[in-house]
Motif scaffolding. Structure first.
Motif, PDB file in Angstrom:
ATOM      1  N   SER A   1      -9.033 -15.387   4.879  1.00 14.76           N
ATOM      2  CA  SER A   1      -9.118 -14.082   5.529  1.00 14.76           C
ATOM      3  C   SER A   1      -9.395 -13.015   4.480  1.00 14.76           C
ATOM      4  O   SER A   1      -8.990 -13.138   3.326  1.00 14.76           O
ATOM      5  N   LEU A   2     -10.075 -12.011   4.894  1.00 12.91           N
ATOM      6  CA  LEU A   2     -10.348 -10.888   4.002  1.00 12.91           C
ATOM      7  C   LEU A   2      -9.051 -10.136   3.746  1.00 12.91           C
ATOM      8  O   LEU A   2      -8.150 -10.127   4.582  1.00 12.91           O
ATOM      9  N   PRO A   3      -8.937  -9.503   2.561  1.00 13.98           N
ATOM     10  CA  PRO A   3      -7.720  -8.726   2.297  1.00 13.98           C
ATOM     11  C   PRO A   3      -7.567  -7.605   3.314  1.00 13.98           C
ATOM     12  O   PRO A   3      -8.549  -6.990   3.733  1.00 13.98           O
ATOM     13  N   ARG A   4      -6.332  -7.348   3.689  1.00 12.85           N
ATOM     14  CA  ARG A   4      -6.096  -6.278   4.658  1.00 12.85           C
ATOM     15  C   ARG A   4      -6.352  -4.927   4.003  1.00 12.85           C
ATOM     16  O   ARG A   4      -5.910  -4.675   2.890  1.00 12.85           O
ATOM     17  N   PRO A   5      -7.081  -4.045   4.705  1.00  8.91           N
ATOM     18  CA  PRO A   5      -7.421  -2.753   4.100  1.00  8.91           C
ATOM     19  C   PRO A   5      -6.195  -1.921   3.745  1.00  8.91           C
ATOM     20  O   PRO A   5      -6.216  -1.171   2.788  1.00  8.91           O
TER      21      PRO A   5
ATOM     22  N   SER B   1      -4.901  -3.053   0.376  1.00  8.80           N
ATOM     23  CA  SER B   1      -5.860  -2.702  -0.660  1.00  8.80           C
ATOM     24  C   SER B   1      -5.776  -1.205  -0.971  1.00  8.80           C
ATOM     25  O   SER B   1      -5.825  -0.806  -2.128  1.00  8.80           O
ATOM     26  N   ARG B   2      -5.631  -0.403   0.066  1.00  9.18           N
ATOM     27  CA  ARG B   2      -5.529   1.043  -0.127  1.00  9.18           C
ATOM     28  C   ARG B   2      -4.262   1.389  -0.896  1.00  9.18           C
ATOM     29  O   ARG B   2      -4.276   2.216  -1.798  1.00  9.18           O
TER      30      ARG B   2
ATOM     31  N   VAL C   1      -1.524   2.990  -5.977  1.00  5.01           N
ATOM     32  CA  VAL C   1      -0.569   2.716  -7.055  1.00  5.01           C
ATOM     33  C   VAL C   1      -1.291   2.662  -8.395  1.00  5.01           C
ATOM     34  O   VAL C   1      -0.816   3.212  -9.389  1.00  5.01           O
ATOM     35  N   LEU C   2      -2.458   2.014  -8.436  1.00  5.13           N
ATOM     36  CA  LEU C   2      -3.216   1.935  -9.693  1.00  5.13           C
ATOM     37  C   LEU C   2      -3.689   3.312 -10.149  1.00  5.13           C
ATOM     38  O   LEU C   2      -3.656   3.620 -11.342  1.00  5.13           O
ATOM     39  N   ILE C   3      -4.100   4.161  -9.214  1.00  4.19           N
ATOM     40  CA  ILE C   3      -4.537   5.510  -9.572  1.00  4.19           C
ATOM     41  C   ILE C   3      -3.360   6.323 -10.108  1.00  4.19           C
ATOM     42  O   ILE C   3      -3.473   7.013 -11.126  1.00  4.19           O
TER      43      ILE C   3
END
Length: 60
Positions: free
Chosen positions: A7-11, A14-15, A20-22
């Motif tokens: 399955s694709l990662p859930r948006p 990811s958001r 958190v990275l920003i």
């Protein structure tokens, strides 16, 4: 042929991960910015003391 559950990662996740990275990048930038100016003050102090030392050595 058996297909796995890919399955694709859930948006939403990811958001959140991007947010958190920003925020982590901003925090690191602020810490490094403060450290940079702290080091520049020390370097400036050492340079001024060295110049005064050289001037006094010439005239004394």
């Amino acid at each position: 042929m058996h297909r796995g559950n890919f399955s694709l990662p859930r948006p939403g996740l990811s958001r959140e991960k991007n947010l958190v990275l920003i925020l982590l990048a901003i925090l690191v930038a602020l810490v490094l910015w403060g450290t940079f100016w702290w080091l520049m003050r020390i370097v400036l102090f050492v340079v001024v003391v060295y110049i005064i030392y050289q001037v006094l050595k010439q005239y004394v």
